[in-house]
Design a protein around this motif. Structure first.
Motif, PDB file in Angstrom:
ATOM      1  N   GLU A 180      -3.375  39.850  30.010  1.00 17.33           N
ATOM      2  CA  GLU A 180      -3.010  38.762  29.093  1.00 17.33           C
ATOM      3  C   GLU A 180      -2.505  37.548  29.871  1.00 17.33           C
ATOM      4  OE1 GLU A 180      -1.356  40.100  24.727  1.00 17.33           O
ATOM      5  OE2 GLU A 180       0.055  39.893  26.368  1.00 17.33           O
ATOM      6  N   PRO A 181      -2.888  36.334  29.467  1.00 18.07           N
ATOM      7  CA  PRO A 181      -2.356  35.143  30.140  1.00 18.07           C
ATOM      8  C   PRO A 181      -0.831  35.100  30.156  1.00 18.07           C
ATOM      9  CG  PRO A 181      -4.197  34.539  28.737  1.00 18.07           C
ATOM     10  CD  PRO A 181      -3.907  35.997  28.459  1.00 18.07           C
ATOM     11  N   GLU A 182      -0.191  35.612  29.092  1.00 13.27           N
ATOM     12  CA  GLU A 182       1.281  35.633  29.047  1.00 13.27           C
ATOM     13  C   GLU A 182       1.864  36.457  30.201  1.00 13.27           C
ATOM     14  OE1 GLU A 182      -0.257  34.663  25.047  1.00 13.27           O
ATOM     15  OE2 GLU A 182      -0.736  36.222  26.519  1.00 13.27           O
ATOM     16  N   SER A 203       4.711  36.133  35.857  1.00 10.82           N
ATOM     17  CA  SER A 203       4.655  36.917  37.088  1.00 10.82           C
ATOM     18  C   SER A 203       4.502  36.032  38.316  1.00 10.82           C
ATOM     19  CB  SER A 203       3.469  37.896  37.015  1.00 10.82           C
ATOM     20  OG  SER A 203       3.562  38.731  35.888  1.00 10.82           O
ATOM     21  N   LYS A 204       4.751  36.624  39.480  1.00  8.63           N
ATOM     22  CA  LYS A 204       4.477  35.988  40.767  1.00  8.63           C
ATOM     23  C   LYS A 204       3.045  36.377  41.153  1.00  8.63           C
ATOM     24  CE  LYS A 204       7.546  35.681  44.136  1.00  8.63           C
ATOM     25  NZ  LYS A 204       8.471  36.057  45.241  1.00  8.63           N
ATOM     26  N   HIS A 209       1.545  31.629  43.545  1.00 13.50           N
ATOM     27  CA  HIS A 209       2.616  31.672  44.545  1.00 13.50           C
ATOM     28  C   HIS A 209       2.068  31.540  45.960  1.00 13.50           C
ATOM     29  CE1 HIS A 209       6.311  32.769  46.560  1.00 13.50           C
ATOM     30  NE2 HIS A 209       5.681  33.742  47.184  1.00 13.50           N
ATOM     31  N   ALA A 210       1.047  32.331  46.315  1.00  9.79           N
ATOM     32  CA  ALA A 210       0.571  32.336  47.701  1.00  9.79           C
ATOM     33  C   ALA A 210      -0.703  33.153  47.818  1.00  9.79           C
ATOM     34  CB  ALA A 210       1.644  32.934  48.628  1.00  9.79           C
ATOM     35  N   THR A 231       4.931  41.271  40.223  1.00  8.66           N
ATOM     36  CA  THR A 231       3.980  40.679  41.152  1.00  8.66           C
ATOM     37  C   THR A 231       2.568  41.109  40.770  1.00  8.66           C
ATOM     38  OG1 THR A 231       4.333  42.518  42.690  1.00  8.66           O
ATOM     39  CG2 THR A 231       5.584  40.492  43.091  1.00  8.66           C
ATOM     40  N   ILE A 232       1.634  40.184  40.933  1.00 10.72           N
ATOM     41  CA  ILE A 232       0.226  40.459  40.642  1.00 10.72           C
ATOM     42  C   ILE A 232      -0.611  40.042  41.836  1.00 10.72           C
ATOM     43  CG2 ILE A 232      -1.766  39.871  39.190  1.00 10.72           C
ATOM     44  CD1 ILE A 232       0.203  39.309  36.899  1.00 10.72           C
TER      45      ILE A 232
END
Length: 327
Positions: free
Chosen positions: A234-236, A241-242, A272-273, A292-293
């Protein structure tokens, strides 16, 4: 005259080891972060039932170069009794262009993709992670479990896929193979709730992992989205998330973030990176109880360094068949 080494999947199976693949894939992410790699984003040809992807790469410091041609036809297992993913890798000598090896890339793709999640989990998951949730129960789910078992002390794994018999068989086989407690569950929510690490390996084009299922501190390896419009989360969930990607050029086009980026729900500043920058210390990894994803699209450098390792080991161990293409 030098001859090209031909390597079948059965040759490679004799000596490929996941721990070694994880190690070499980590070096691939480092090389990419340190700009030691020439690697255009993968190119696609789209067919009615699948696609063909061309993935070239040159690792300058290692003098390794090659190209992978990989096809993805999701209906193959049911309609044609063929794998959904099939690949061939050619390694060349950068000095002369001579083809050093032509090898099966199907097993290599499975292994290096699992290894990428292993590397991401090593750097982004909580160090005491013990509970694993797996979405999907195909070949990629198997190599994901193989890799995560190398970097986690798995105490419990839960697996979900839509077909009851498939997830049950996966759980039974995995439990015996790895001496783990692997349970087949009836919904994706049960699989991911209160998991320390989640891995998604489906070809879904509709996001189905919901934000409120995921606990603080969870690490997610989003492995399934590897073409435009594919999406599992989900976009949410992405927004809270990072997000760590392998490559902006590929992830924004065909990774987990591709649809939210196209719809302007996510922007580049929300990423994030890159994983390689976390590995070499140019970006932070986990800093607390954030979610984290890792958005994995699969990089050609992972294929080339893995194929290079396999080529050297095959030469040393005497596997493969020599062939002269120029004769």
């Amino acid at each position: 005259m030098q001859k090209t080494l031909l390597l079948k999947q059965s040759d490679i199976k004799n000596f490929i080891k996941m721990k070694e693949v994880i190690d070499v894939v980590e070096t691939a992410f480092k090389a990419f972060a340190l700009r030691d790699v020439q690697m255009p984003a993968k190119e696609y040809l789209f067919f009615s039932d699948g696609d063909l992807r061309i993935m070239p790469c040159y690792v300058q410091s290692k003098e390794e170069a090659g190209v992978k041609c990989v096809s993805v036809h999701p209906q193959n297992p049911l309609k044609q009794k063929l794998p959904a993913v099939m690949a061939i890798i050619e390694l060349i000598d950068p000095q002369t262009g001579y083809p050093l090896a032509v090898m099966d890339g199907t097993l290599i793709t499975d292994m290096r993709t699992g290894a990428a999640a292993g590397v991401a989990t090593k750097y982004l998951a909580k160090s005491d992670s013990k509970v694993l949730g797996i979405i999907g129960a195909g070949k990629q789910a198997r190599t994901q479990l193989m890799a995560l078992n190398e970097v986690m002390d798995i105490q419990k794994a839960r697996v979900f896929c839509r077909t009851c018999s498939t997830r049950t068989k996966f759980a039974e086989t995995a439990s015996k193979t790895y001496s783990l407690d692997v349970e087949a569950v009836e919904t994706p929510e049960i699989a991911v709730k209160n998991a320390d690490v989640v891995v998604t390996t489906t070809p879904s084009r509709k996001p189905f992992i919901k934000a409120d299922w995921i606990s603080p501190g969870t690490h997610i390896n989003a492995m399934g989205a590897d073409a435009p419009t594919k999406q599992e989360l989900e976009p949410e969930l992405l927004l809270k998330s990072k997000i760590i990607i392998d490559s902006w050029a590929q992830a924004s086009h065909s990774g987990e973030i591709n649809t939210p980026v196209a719809r302007k729900i996510l922007k580049r500043k929300d990423i994030h990176a890159k994983l390689g920058d976390v590995i070499v210390g140019n970006a932070t990894g986990r800093e607390g109880d954030e979610i984290t994803i890792f958005d994995s699209t699969g990089l050609a450098v992972q294929d080339v360094v893995t194929a290079g390792m396999i080529y050297r080991q095959a030469r040393e161990k005497g596997f493969g068949t020599e062939f002269n293409f120029l004769k």
